[in-house]
Design a protein around this motif. Structure first.
Motif, PDB file in Angstrom:
ATOM      1  N   HIS A 100       1.158  -1.531   0.121  1.00  0.00           N
ATOM      2  CA  HIS A 100      -0.109  -0.337  -0.161  1.00  0.00           C
ATOM      3  C   HIS A 100       0.977   1.213  -0.358  1.00  0.00           C
ATOM      4  O   HIS A 100       0.454   2.171  -0.423  1.00  0.00           O
ATOM      5  CB  HIS A 100      -0.578   0.259   1.384  1.00  0.00           C
ATOM      6  N   LEU A 101       1.846   1.409   0.488  1.00  0.00           N
ATOM      7  CA  LEU A 101       2.957   2.260   0.310  1.00  0.00           C
ATOM      8  C   LEU A 101       3.391   3.114  -0.886  1.00  0.00           C
ATOM      9  O   LEU A 101       3.477   3.871  -0.825  1.00  0.00           O
ATOM     10  CB  LEU A 101       3.796   2.289   1.570  1.00  0.00           C
ATOM     11  N   LYS A 102       3.752   1.563  -1.431  1.00  0.00           N
ATOM     12  CA  LYS A 102       4.492   1.897  -2.028  1.00  0.00           C
ATOM     13  C   LYS A 102       3.568   2.150  -4.061  1.00  0.00           C
ATOM     14  O   LYS A 102       3.781   3.482  -4.232  1.00  0.00           O
ATOM     15  CB  LYS A 102       5.395   0.284  -2.860  1.00  0.00           C
ATOM     16  N   TYR A 103       2.179   1.680  -3.788  1.00  0.00           N
ATOM     17  CA  TYR A 103       1.491   1.577  -4.763  1.00  0.00           C
ATOM     18  C   TYR A 103       0.399   2.379  -4.770  1.00  0.00           C
ATOM     19  O   TYR A 103      -0.156   3.007  -5.689  1.00  0.00           O
ATOM     20  CB  TYR A 103       0.981   0.166  -5.319  1.00  0.00           C
ATOM     21  N   LYS A 104      -0.116   3.077  -3.206  1.00  0.00           N
ATOM     22  CA  LYS A 104      -0.643   3.594  -3.457  1.00  0.00           C
ATOM     23  C   LYS A 104      -0.730   5.204  -2.252  1.00  0.00           C
ATOM     24  O   LYS A 104      -1.305   6.207  -2.928  1.00  0.00           O
ATOM     25  CB  LYS A 104      -2.590   2.754  -2.275  1.00  0.00           C
ATOM     26  N   LEU A 105      -0.108   4.673  -1.068  1.00  0.00           N
ATOM     27  CA  LEU A 105       0.389   5.630  -0.828  1.00  0.00           C
ATOM     28  C   LEU A 105       1.043   7.014  -0.952  1.00  0.00           C
ATOM     29  O   LEU A 105       1.599   8.273  -1.275  1.00  0.00           O
ATOM     30  CB  LEU A 105      -0.066   5.298   0.872  1.00  0.00           C
ATOM     31  N   LYS A 106       2.369   6.240  -1.784  1.00  0.00           N
ATOM     32  CA  LYS A 106       3.464   6.568  -2.634  1.00  0.00           C
ATOM     33  C   LYS A 106       4.172   7.513  -1.000  1.00  0.00           C
ATOM     34  O   LYS A 106       4.554   8.426  -1.128  1.00  0.00           O
ATOM     35  CB  LYS A 106       2.993   7.246  -3.539  1.00  0.00           C
ATOM     36  N   MET A 107       4.127   6.618   0.298  1.00  0.00           N
ATOM     37  CA  MET A 107       4.997   7.088   1.188  1.00  0.00           C
ATOM     38  C   MET A 107       6.261   5.851   2.283  1.00  0.00           C
ATOM     39  O   MET A 107       6.487   4.720   1.574  1.00  0.00           O
ATOM     40  CB  MET A 107       3.376   8.181   2.294  1.00  0.00           C
ATOM     41  N   THR A 108       6.267   6.603   2.732  1.00  0.00           N
ATOM     42  CA  THR A 108       8.043   5.947   3.468  1.00  0.00           C
ATOM     43  C   THR A 108       7.291   6.003   4.496  1.00  0.00           C
ATOM     44  O   THR A 108       5.794   5.946   5.064  1.00  0.00           O
ATOM     45  CB  THR A 108       9.110   6.610   2.945  1.00  0.00           C
ATOM     46  N   GLU A 109       7.594   4.527   5.283  1.00  0.00           N
ATOM     47  CA  GLU A 109       7.132   4.493   6.030  1.00  0.00           C
ATOM     48  C   GLU A 109       7.773   5.320   7.736  1.00  0.00           C
ATOM     49  O   GLU A 109       6.642   5.128   8.498  1.00  0.00           O
ATOM     50  CB  GLU A 109       8.094   2.877   6.792  1.00  0.00           C
ATOM     51  N   GLU A 110       8.226   6.229   7.419  1.00  0.00           N
ATOM     52  CA  GLU A 110       8.234   7.142   8.540  1.00  0.00           C
ATOM     53  C   GLU A 110       7.643   8.481   8.388  1.00  0.00           C
ATOM     54  O   GLU A 110       6.775   8.582   9.196  1.00  0.00           O
ATOM     55  CB  GLU A 110       9.778   8.183   8.398  1.00  0.00           C
ATOM     56  N   GLU A 111       6.902   8.737   6.498  1.00  0.00           N
ATOM     57  CA  GLU A 111       6.207   9.470   6.421  1.00  0.00           C
ATOM     58  C   GLU A 111       4.689   8.843   6.605  1.00  0.00           C
ATOM     59  O   GLU A 111       3.884   9.865   7.538  1.00  0.00           O
ATOM     60  CB  GLU A 111       5.892   9.668   5.384  1.00  0.00           C
ATOM     61  N   VAL A 112       4.218   8.074   7.159  1.00  0.00           N
ATOM     62  CA  VAL A 112       3.072   6.948   7.717  1.00  0.00           C
ATOM     63  C   VAL A 112       2.929   7.338   9.097  1.00  0.00           C
ATOM     64  O   VAL A 112       1.779   7.926   9.569  1.00  0.00           O
ATOM     65  CB  VAL A 112       2.964   5.264   7.211  1.00  0.00           C
ATOM     66  N   LEU A 113       4.359   6.742   9.355  1.00  0.00           N
ATOM     67  CA  LEU A 113       4.085   7.007  11.683  1.00  0.00           C
ATOM     68  C   LEU A 113       3.572   8.288  12.009  1.00  0.00           C
ATOM     69  O   LEU A 113       3.118   8.604  12.160  1.00  0.00           O
ATOM     70  CB  LEU A 113       5.116   6.914  11.684  1.00  0.00           C
ATOM     71  N   GLU A 114       4.521   9.782  10.743  1.00  0.00           N
ATOM     72  CA  GLU A 114       4.563  11.050  11.192  1.00  0.00           C
ATOM     73  C   GLU A 114       2.823  11.369  11.002  1.00  0.00           C
ATOM     74  O   GLU A 114       2.800  12.042  11.771  1.00  0.00           O
ATOM     75  CB  GLU A 114       5.555  11.667  10.678  1.00  0.00           C
ATOM     76  N   ARG A 115       2.399  10.606  10.078  1.00  0.00           N
ATOM     77  CA  ARG A 115       1.158  11.531   9.762  1.00  0.00           C
ATOM     78  C   ARG A 115       0.121  10.699  10.939  1.00  0.00           C
ATOM     79  O   ARG A 115      -1.016  11.193  11.214  1.00  0.00           O
ATOM     80  CB  ARG A 115       0.740  10.776   7.819  1.00  0.00           C
ATOM     81  N   ALA A 116       0.431   9.486  10.822  1.00  0.00           N
ATOM     82  CA  ALA A 116      -0.481   8.618  11.594  1.00  0.00           C
ATOM     83  C   ALA A 116      -0.463   9.401  13.434  1.00  0.00           C
ATOM     84  O   ALA A 116      -1.875   9.162  13.601  1.00  0.00           O
ATOM     85  CB  ALA A 116      -0.168   7.206  12.251  1.00  0.00           C
TER      86      ALA A 116
END
Length: 510
Positions: free
Chosen positions: A106-122
């Motif tokens: 999902h990070l690669k194909y849908k969100l195009k975000m890194t784990e760090e960016e997802v953690l920060e957003r969450a």
């Protein structure tokens, strides 16, 4: 293992994402009232930002249902959270439920975000939600395919940020009971602040393992299960409430877990949701299917007659499935009818609603010797699914035969004006539908037509459910009558009235 499990019902949100299901506000409120009687802990009433209709439905449930926590789903985006809060803020116990995907795919194909960016957003969006609401649930979408180390980290951080519930969903129904149970166990053992939040699970049924996975998670420490009535939901659906609860109830010796569900409301809940969504419960469906307590084999019948427990691990009465205690017919009065409604669980009908149902009952009783519980259910639930009658059926006449062209004449009433049209078709139903469309002046595409007998015998009520579409939007209609042609006519007209009502609403907003 938890001592009590909480039931988070998402029939009105994930369940409505079942292809072909489209509930109006009145229908959602009726289901929510039944869920309250069933005793669920949380009702996820919708996805408030998805549409104006969804927002109004969540708001209506929040304002009317007071003994249950009401949640609205929202992406980890400020505008979604704002809208969710607007919808649930009048609830006695509101919850904001925000989510973001965490798996590599999902990070690669849908969100195009890194784990760090997802953690920060969450973390940021949980904190943002907390300014509105003390009860905040965070979901790590596609958790079952998420790298475990990252999942543990994000769970810990969102709890630090104030999440009171963390959901570990098997979004695509990919995992297995052993694997999923181990995942929950790892989270329970490795998240340092796990005692400060509930751990929830939300399993899809793509491989037929949603209930098994949910129960495996409970055995390993999950304290909330997200599920739907009849297992409705995206694709192959969700874990079903009735299977989760009766699994725990029937095997108390194994699970040793409590819940606050009133199991005698299970059958009533299943029937209501099936009726209003138009999704028929398969006969061999566990717990609530028509064959769940049926025995055809002679060996089985002999065993059950000798001792029910030989082939029945549950009592039908435990889910609210009992025999008729009162025979109702054309000589029955309103008082007896009203008492029967109360016994069947219809305690929220208005006096006007009871009177209208009674009038329909008396009309039906003139055609049938005995009116059964299932007949009454059909009459009352037809009333619940009604929409504003923009067009009312005045009369219909149909001629048909194996060597003649089917012809239908339909008279509809609108604003005291009678509109009469005739049409031919490939059979009586098609002719009737064509005549209705000519009278209404709008053409629709018939996507599905289903007919079932509500009860047995030549005088059984016929229940027709139709799905029609216009400009890519689906509308469901329902009609009941002892005349199957009339059932179809009423169902088609019900769907058209619903379509015109909703299209008109959208047009006025545009």
């Amino acid at each position: 293992m938890p001592k009590r499990i909480k039931i988070f019902d998402t029939t009105l949100r994930d369940g409505e994402q079942t292809p072909g299901v489209n509930l109006n506000i009145q229908e959602k409120l009726e289901i929510a009232r039944q869920l309250e009687k069933l005793g669920v802990d949380v009702i996820e009433a919708g996805f408030a930002i998805a549409s104006p209709g969804d927002f109004e439905a969540v708001k209506a449930v929040s304002e009317n249902i007071k003994n249950v926590t009401i949640a609205s789903l929202c992406r980890a985006v400020e505008k979604d959270i704002d809208r969710a809060w607007e919808a649930v803020k009048e609830a006695q116990s509101p919850r904001i439920h925000t989510f973001i995907a965490t798996s590599d795919i999902h990070l690669k194909y849908k969100l195009k975000m890194t784990e760090e960016e997802v953690l920060e957003r969450a973390v940021a969006m949980v904190k943002y939600s907390k300014k509105y609401c003390s009860d905040v649930e965070f979901s790590a979408e596609d958790a079952s395919r998420t790298r475990l180390e990252f999942l543990i980290k994000i769970v810990e951080e969102v709890i630090k940020a104030g999440a009171t519930v963390v959901n570990i969903p098997d979004t695509v129904g990919y995992t297995t009971p052993t694997e999923y149970g181990n995942m929950i166990k790892s989270i329970m053992e490795n998240v340092s602040n796990i005692d400060k939040a509930e751990i929830s699970v939300h399993c899809h049924n793509d491989l037929g393992l949603a209930v098994a996975n949910s129960l495996a998670a409970v055995l390993n420490g999950a304290t909330q299960v997200e599920c739907t009535i009849n297992g409705l939901g995206e694709r192959a659906g969700n874990a079903s409430v009735e299977e989760i609860i009766m699994g725990i109830d029937t095997r108390k010796d194994f699970y040793k877990i409590e819940h606050k569900i009133d199991t005698t409301q299970i059958y009533r809940s299943s029937k209501l949701v099936s009726s209003l969504t138009g999704i028929t419960v398969q006969p061999n469906k566990a717990i609530v299917g028509a064959n769940a307590f049926a025995h055809e084999s002679g060996i089985h019948q002999h065993g059950v007659l000798s001792e029910k427990s030989t082939y029945e691990i549950m009592r039908p009465e435990s889910i609210g499935l009992g025999q008729n205690r009162m025979v109702l017919g054309k000589l029955s009065g309103r008082h007896a009818f009203e008492e029967r409604l109360k016994e069947m669980g219809y305690t929220t009908l208005t006096p006007e609603g009871i009177q209208q149902a009674f009038e329909k009952f008396k009309s039906l009783a003139d055609k049938k010797k005995v009116v059964l519980d299932r007949d009454i259910e059909a009459l009352v639930e037809e009333k619940v699914s009604e929409v504003p009658e923009i067009f009312e059926l005045e009369s219909y006449q149909i001629t048909s035969g194996n060597k003649s062209v089917a012809t239908s004449t339909i008279s509809l009433k609108r604003n005291d004006n009678i509109i009469t049209e005739a049409a031919t078709g490939d059979g009586p139903v098609d002719a009737a539908f064509n005549a209705i469309e000519r009278a209404v002046g709008i053409s629709f595409t018939l996507e599905d037509y289903s007919l079932k007998a509500v009860t047995e015998g030549k005088d059984a009520l016929g229940e027709v459910t139709v799905r029609i579409s216009k400009d890519g939007k689906l509308f469901v209609g329902r009609g009941v009558s002892t005349d199957i042609i009339e059932s179809g006519v009423r169902a088609y007209l019900n769907a058209i009235n619903r379509a015109i009502s909703e299209i008109g609403e959208l047009a006025s907003e545009g």
